[in-house]
Scaffold this motif. Structure first.
Motif, PDB file in Angstrom:
ATOM      1  N   GLN A 131       0.876  -4.123  -6.786  1.00  0.00           N
ATOM      2  CA  GLN A 131       0.783  -3.532  -8.122  1.00  0.00           C
ATOM      3  C   GLN A 131       1.323  -2.105  -8.145  1.00  0.00           C
ATOM      4  O   GLN A 131       1.833  -1.640  -9.162  1.00  0.00           O
ATOM      5  CB  GLN A 131      -0.671  -3.562  -8.597  1.00  0.00           C
ATOM      6  N   THR A 132       1.215  -1.423  -7.008  1.00  0.00           N
ATOM      7  CA  THR A 132       1.759  -0.068  -6.903  1.00  0.00           C
ATOM      8  C   THR A 132       3.279  -0.100  -6.754  1.00  0.00           C
ATOM      9  O   THR A 132       4.000   0.694  -7.362  1.00  0.00           O
ATOM     10  CB  THR A 132       1.142   0.668  -5.692  1.00  0.00           C
ATOM     11  N   LEU A 133       3.755  -1.040  -5.944  1.00  0.00           N
ATOM     12  CA  LEU A 133       5.188  -1.126  -5.663  1.00  0.00           C
ATOM     13  C   LEU A 133       6.000  -1.696  -6.821  1.00  0.00           C
ATOM     14  O   LEU A 133       7.126  -1.263  -7.074  1.00  0.00           O
ATOM     15  CB  LEU A 133       5.429  -2.008  -4.427  1.00  0.00           C
ATOM     16  N   TRP A 134       5.431  -2.667  -7.512  1.00  0.00           N
ATOM     17  CA  TRP A 134       6.223  -3.468  -8.442  1.00  0.00           C
ATOM     18  C   TRP A 134       6.865  -2.674  -9.583  1.00  0.00           C
ATOM     19  O   TRP A 134       8.063  -2.870  -9.872  1.00  0.00           O
ATOM     20  CB  TRP A 134       5.387  -4.626  -8.978  1.00  0.00           C
ATOM     21  N   PRO A 135       6.149  -1.773 -10.259  1.00  0.00           N
ATOM     22  CA  PRO A 135       6.807  -1.026 -11.349  1.00  0.00           C
ATOM     23  C   PRO A 135       8.024  -0.233 -10.864  1.00  0.00           C
ATOM     24  O   PRO A 135       9.053  -0.176 -11.547  1.00  0.00           O
ATOM     25  CB  PRO A 135       5.702  -0.087 -11.849  1.00  0.00           C
ATOM     26  N   LYS A 136       7.913   0.353  -9.688  1.00  0.00           N
ATOM     27  CA  LYS A 136       9.037   1.116  -9.147  1.00  0.00           C
ATOM     28  C   LYS A 136      10.203   0.190  -8.811  1.00  0.00           C
ATOM     29  O   LYS A 136      11.368   0.508  -9.073  1.00  0.00           O
ATOM     30  CB  LYS A 136       8.597   1.883  -7.895  1.00  0.00           C
ATOM     31  N   ILE A 137       9.881  -0.970  -8.243  1.00  0.00           N
ATOM     32  CA  ILE A 137      10.927  -1.939  -7.898  1.00  0.00           C
ATOM     33  C   ILE A 137      11.649  -2.413  -9.157  1.00  0.00           C
ATOM     34  O   ILE A 137      12.875  -2.529  -9.175  1.00  0.00           O
ATOM     35  CB  ILE A 137      10.321  -3.137  -7.135  1.00  0.00           C
ATOM     36  N   ARG A 138      10.894  -2.647 -10.205  1.00  0.00           N
ATOM     37  CA  ARG A 138      11.511  -3.095 -11.463  1.00  0.00           C
ATOM     38  C   ARG A 138      12.473  -2.035 -11.999  1.00  0.00           C
ATOM     39  O   ARG A 138      13.545  -2.349 -12.508  1.00  0.00           O
ATOM     40  CB  ARG A 138      10.442  -3.405 -12.513  1.00  0.00           C
ATOM     41  N   ASP A 139      12.073  -0.775 -11.885  1.00  0.00           N
ATOM     42  CA  ASP A 139      12.947   0.312 -12.341  1.00  0.00           C
ATOM     43  C   ASP A 139      14.218   0.397 -11.499  1.00  0.00           C
ATOM     44  O   ASP A 139      15.305   0.656 -12.018  1.00  0.00           O
ATOM     45  CB  ASP A 139      12.208   1.655 -12.280  1.00  0.00           C
ATOM     46  N   LEU A 140      14.069   0.171 -10.201  1.00  0.00           N
ATOM     47  CA  LEU A 140      15.200   0.311  -9.283  1.00  0.00           C
ATOM     48  C   LEU A 140      16.157  -0.881  -9.332  1.00  0.00           C
ATOM     49  O   LEU A 140      17.356  -0.733  -9.098  1.00  0.00           O
ATOM     50  CB  LEU A 140      14.691   0.489  -7.846  1.00  0.00           C
ATOM     51  N   THR A 141      15.626  -2.052  -9.623  1.00  0.00           N
ATOM     52  CA  THR A 141      16.459  -3.260  -9.589  1.00  0.00           C
ATOM     53  C   THR A 141      17.006  -3.645 -10.958  1.00  0.00           C
ATOM     54  O   THR A 141      17.932  -4.458 -11.048  1.00  0.00           O
ATOM     55  CB  THR A 141      15.666  -4.458  -9.031  1.00  0.00           C
ATOM     56  N   GLY A 142      16.433  -3.082 -12.011  1.00  0.00           N
ATOM     57  CA  GLY A 142      16.920  -3.412 -13.345  1.00  0.00           C
ATOM     58  C   GLY A 142      16.601  -4.847 -13.720  1.00  0.00           C
ATOM     59  O   GLY A 142      15.508  -5.343 -13.469  1.00  0.00           O
ATOM     60  N   ASN A 143      17.598  -5.521 -14.247  1.00  0.00           N
ATOM     61  CA  ASN A 143      17.381  -6.875 -14.763  1.00  0.00           C
ATOM     62  C   ASN A 143      18.049  -7.923 -13.879  1.00  0.00           C
ATOM     63  O   ASN A 143      18.658  -8.871 -14.365  1.00  0.00           O
ATOM     64  CB  ASN A 143      17.925  -6.958 -16.198  1.00  0.00           C
ATOM     65  N   LYS A 144      17.930  -7.744 -12.575  1.00  0.00           N
ATOM     66  CA  LYS A 144      18.580  -8.672 -11.651  1.00  0.00           C
ATOM     67  C   LYS A 144      17.929 -10.053 -11.712  1.00  0.00           C
ATOM     68  O   LYS A 144      16.768 -10.197 -12.083  1.00  0.00           O
ATOM     69  CB  LYS A 144      18.524  -8.130 -10.220  1.00  0.00           C
ATOM     70  N   LYS A 145      18.708 -11.039 -11.309  1.00  0.00           N
ATOM     71  CA  LYS A 145      18.199 -12.406 -11.287  1.00  0.00           C
ATOM     72  C   LYS A 145      16.980 -12.489 -10.375  1.00  0.00           C
ATOM     73  O   LYS A 145      17.007 -12.020  -9.246  1.00  0.00           O
ATOM     74  CB  LYS A 145      19.288 -13.356 -10.781  1.00  0.00           C
ATOM     75  N   GLY A 146      15.926 -13.098 -10.868  1.00  0.00           N
ATOM     76  CA  GLY A 146      14.702 -13.259 -10.091  1.00  0.00           C
ATOM     77  C   GLY A 146      13.577 -12.361 -10.562  1.00  0.00           C
ATOM     78  O   GLY A 146      12.401 -12.660 -10.326  1.00  0.00           O
ATOM     79  N   ILE A 147      13.907 -11.265 -11.243  1.00  0.00           N
ATOM     80  CA  ILE A 147      12.882 -10.305 -11.668  1.00  0.00           C
ATOM     81  C   ILE A 147      11.918 -10.926 -12.678  1.00  0.00           C
ATOM     82  O   ILE A 147      10.693 -10.786 -12.561  1.00  0.00           O
ATOM     83  CB  ILE A 147      13.529  -9.030 -12.259  1.00  0.00           C
ATOM     84  N   LYS A 148      12.454 -11.626 -13.655  1.00  0.00           N
ATOM     85  CA  LYS A 148      11.600 -12.234 -14.678  1.00  0.00           C
ATOM     86  C   LYS A 148      10.653 -13.259 -14.058  1.00  0.00           C
ATOM     87  O   LYS A 148       9.448 -13.282 -14.360  1.00  0.00           O
ATOM     88  CB  LYS A 148      12.459 -12.894 -15.757  1.00  0.00           C
ATOM     89  N   ASP A 149      11.182 -14.107 -13.177  1.00  0.00           N
ATOM     90  CA  ASP A 149      10.343 -15.110 -12.510  1.00  0.00           C
ATOM     91  C   ASP A 149       9.284 -14.438 -11.640  1.00  0.00           C
ATOM     92  O   ASP A 149       8.145 -14.908 -11.552  1.00  0.00           O
ATOM     93  CB  ASP A 149      11.204 -16.033 -11.645  1.00  0.00           C
ATOM     94  N   ALA A 150       9.673 -13.339 -10.993  1.00  0.00           N
ATOM     95  CA  ALA A 150       8.721 -12.608 -10.147  1.00  0.00           C
ATOM     96  C   ALA A 150       7.598 -12.013 -10.989  1.00  0.00           C
ATOM     97  O   ALA A 150       6.429 -12.018 -10.573  1.00  0.00           O
ATOM     98  CB  ALA A 150       9.443 -11.513  -9.370  1.00  0.00           C
ATOM     99  N   ASP A 151       7.936 -11.506 -12.157  1.00  0.00           N
ATOM    100  CA  ASP A 151       6.921 -10.970 -13.075  1.00  0.00           C
ATOM    101  C   ASP A 151       5.856 -12.021 -13.380  1.00  0.00           C
ATOM    102  O   ASP A 151       4.650 -11.759 -13.305  1.00  0.00           O
ATOM    103  CB  ASP A 151       7.578 -10.543 -14.397  1.00  0.00           C
ATOM    104  N   GLU A 152       6.324 -13.204 -13.731  1.00  0.00           N
ATOM    105  CA  GLU A 152       5.410 -14.289 -14.094  1.00  0.00           C
ATOM    106  C   GLU A 152       4.581 -14.741 -12.893  1.00  0.00           C
ATOM    107  O   GLU A 152       3.369 -14.967 -13.002  1.00  0.00           O
ATOM    108  CB  GLU A 152       6.213 -15.463 -14.663  1.00  0.00           C
TER     109      GLU A 152
END
Length: 247
Positions: free
Chosen positions: A91-112
């Motif tokens: 939960q600490t890492l994920w927001p930063k990773i989302r900011d760094l990776t943008g909208n790359k393939k896999g991000i939406k599925d990882a969110d869910e």
């Protein structure tokens, strides 16, 4: 019948203009159809610029794989305090990773998958938590594929297959353990070349040997021997992950 030079030039100009217009039409991109034989076409994202295709992955993605190990061990041992500690790290890492990776393939599925994983951990549901973690990390492996020159995707994929084998060995579900070991063997054979560098060849060799010995142990349904080889692979993959961390 004779033609003047002017008439000939005029005719040539008209023909040339006709070919030019036709040529433009030939190279004009086709408009995407609204419907096809099997329904609406899948929306595809344009390829990123060349410079972005060969960038290094954020080091936090490697930290995510390490956190997954903490969570999995908690799930496998039904140590929910440890599993919750791992979730807190995610939960600490994920927001930063989302900011760094943008909208790359896999991000939406990882969110869910992460949302489902958090729910399953809170419910202390062993099988559901395991499946959610595997799904989440599979999505992270997909994210890793965007980084063409990095073995991140392969490192995460091997981590996931090890978790698969370990879970079913712990459960003594030998049929599934054998199937997952076969998957591990195939995944390792495919991933190994991407990880081979002089600085980490020793651990690559150890992992290669341990994968073969793990297969033998699982085939023999020898839980102790299988756990020993899983531990060996776990340690070597940890070294490999740290070697590539931030590269």
């Amino acid at each position: 019948m004779t033609y003047s030079k002017y008439s000939i030039l005029k005719l040539v100009s008209i023909i040339g203009l006709t070919f030019l217009v036709s040529g433009c039409n030939m190279f004009t991109p086709l408009k995407k159809p609204e419907i096809g034989p099997a329904g609406s076409p899948v929306e595809t994202k344009p390829n990123p610029p060349i410079s972005q295709r060969f960038e290094s992955p954020p080091k936090e993605l490697y930290d995510l794989e390490a956190a997954a190990g903490v969570i999995f061990q908690g799930i496998n041992k039904k140590d929910w305090v440890q599993a919750e500690r791992g979730i807190a790290t995610l939960q600490t890492l994920w927001p930063k990773i989302r900011d760094l990776t943008g909208n790359k393939k896999g991000i939406k599925d990882a969110d869910e998958a992460l949302a489902t994983l958090e729910t399953d951990i809170n419910k202390q549901s062993n099988s559901a938590s395991y499946e959610s973690l595997i799904k989440f990390m599979a999505s992270i492996s997909d994210v890793g594929k965007s980084y063409k020159l990095s073995p991140l995707s392969d490192i995460v994929a091997i981590g996931n297959t090890i978790r698969n084998v370990s879970f079913y060995v712990q459960e003594k579900n030998w049929d599934k353990a054998k199937a997952k070991t076969k998957e591990l063997e195939g995944a390792w054979g495919q991933a190994k070349p991407s990880m081979e560098k002089v600085g980490i060849l020793g651990e690559i060799t150890k992992t290669h040997s341990a994968v073969k010995q793990l297969k033998d142990a699982v085939e023999a349904e020898n839980k102790g021997a299988a756990e020993e080889q899983i531990a060996n692979i776990n340690e070597s993959m940890g070294f490999i992950r740290e070697y590539y961390h931030g590269k």
